[in-house]
Design a protein around this motif. Structure first.
Motif, PDB file in Angstrom:
ATOM      1  N   SER A  48       0.810  -1.219   0.000  1.00 65.81           N
ATOM      2  CA  SER A  48       0.000   0.000   0.000  1.00 65.81           C
ATOM      3  C   SER A  48       0.847   1.275   0.000  1.00 65.81           C
ATOM      4  O   SER A  48       0.384   2.325  -0.410  1.00 65.81           O
ATOM      5  N   GLY A  49       2.074   1.179   0.492  1.00 62.53           N
ATOM      6  CA  GLY A  49       2.930   2.356   0.642  1.00 62.53           C
ATOM      7  C   GLY A  49       2.899   2.923   2.051  1.00 62.53           C
ATOM      8  O   GLY A  49       3.682   3.807   2.398  1.00 62.53           O
ATOM      9  N   GLN A  52      -1.915   2.549  -2.047  1.00 60.95           N
ATOM     10  CA  GLN A  52      -2.903   3.470  -1.501  1.00 60.95           C
ATOM     11  C   GLN A  52      -2.285   4.862  -1.381  1.00 60.95           C
ATOM     12  O   GLN A  52      -2.995   5.842  -1.230  1.00 60.95           O
ATOM     13  N   LEU A  53      -0.969   4.927  -1.418  1.00 58.01           N
ATOM     14  CA  LEU A  53      -0.219   6.184  -1.353  1.00 58.01           C
ATOM     15  C   LEU A  53       0.741   6.228  -2.539  1.00 58.01           C
ATOM     16  O   LEU A  53       1.233   5.188  -2.979  1.00 58.01           O
TER      17      LEU A  53
END
Length: 169
Positions: free
Chosen positions: A101-102, A133-134
């Motif tokens: 996701s980061g 997600q980032l």
């Protein structure tokens, strides 16, 4: 559907070669390698050896920097982060095992900047699951993998290092 165990040796060789080339291209002569606990430390140790660096490896335990800390609480195996030298103005190679996701990398950067403002941060990860997600992207990665929603990947080690792909419970 992928399931089983993968060897990481060829990924590590690729990563070490690409990292060496990148450091030369960016004219970085004395980077500090910092691994994110736990798998990132194992990968960082291997890259440190492959690049024959003299300085010590740093470790980050990002538990207190996670954005879900208030939801999940304190993990029972939290350990202190150890940064071997001043990071202000230094070139950092930040290493993690898997980027998904980061959010882990965001937490690691937050902690890292609490130690000082580095000149640069190069992100290296063994595996990219491409579920961002980032907006965080690795500079060097060993490979990519697409998992089904009911699968998970885990790095086991430190010797040998293997990636285990399994069904979620």
């Amino acid at each position: 559907m992928v399931q089983g165990t993968l060897s990481v040796e060829s990924m590590l060789d690729k990563m070490a070669s690409e990292l060496k080339t990148l450091l030369i291209h960016r004219q970085i002569e004395d980077p500090i390698i910092i691994g994110i606990r736990t798998g990132g430390i194992w990968i960082a140790e291997r890259l440190h050896t492959a690049l024959a660096l003299d300085n010590a490896i740093g470790t980050l335990d990002i538990s207190f920097y996670r954005d879900d800390f208030s939801q999940i609480g304190l993990h029972p195996k939290v350990q202190a982060s150890q940064i071997p030298c001043v990071t202000e103005g230094r070139d950092i190679v930040l290493v993690d095992d898997v980027i998904m996701s980061g959010r882990t990398i965001r937490a690691a950067l937050n902690e890292l900047f609490d130690y000082g403002r580095p000149a640069s941060v190069t992100l290296v990860t063994l595996l990219d699951l491409q579920r961002r997600q980032l907006p965080i992207q690795a500079d060097i990665y060993g490979g990519t993998l697409s998992l089904a929603a009911n699968q998970q990947v885990k790095l086991t080690g430190p010797d040998p290092l293997t990636l285990e792909i399994s069904q979620k419970d």
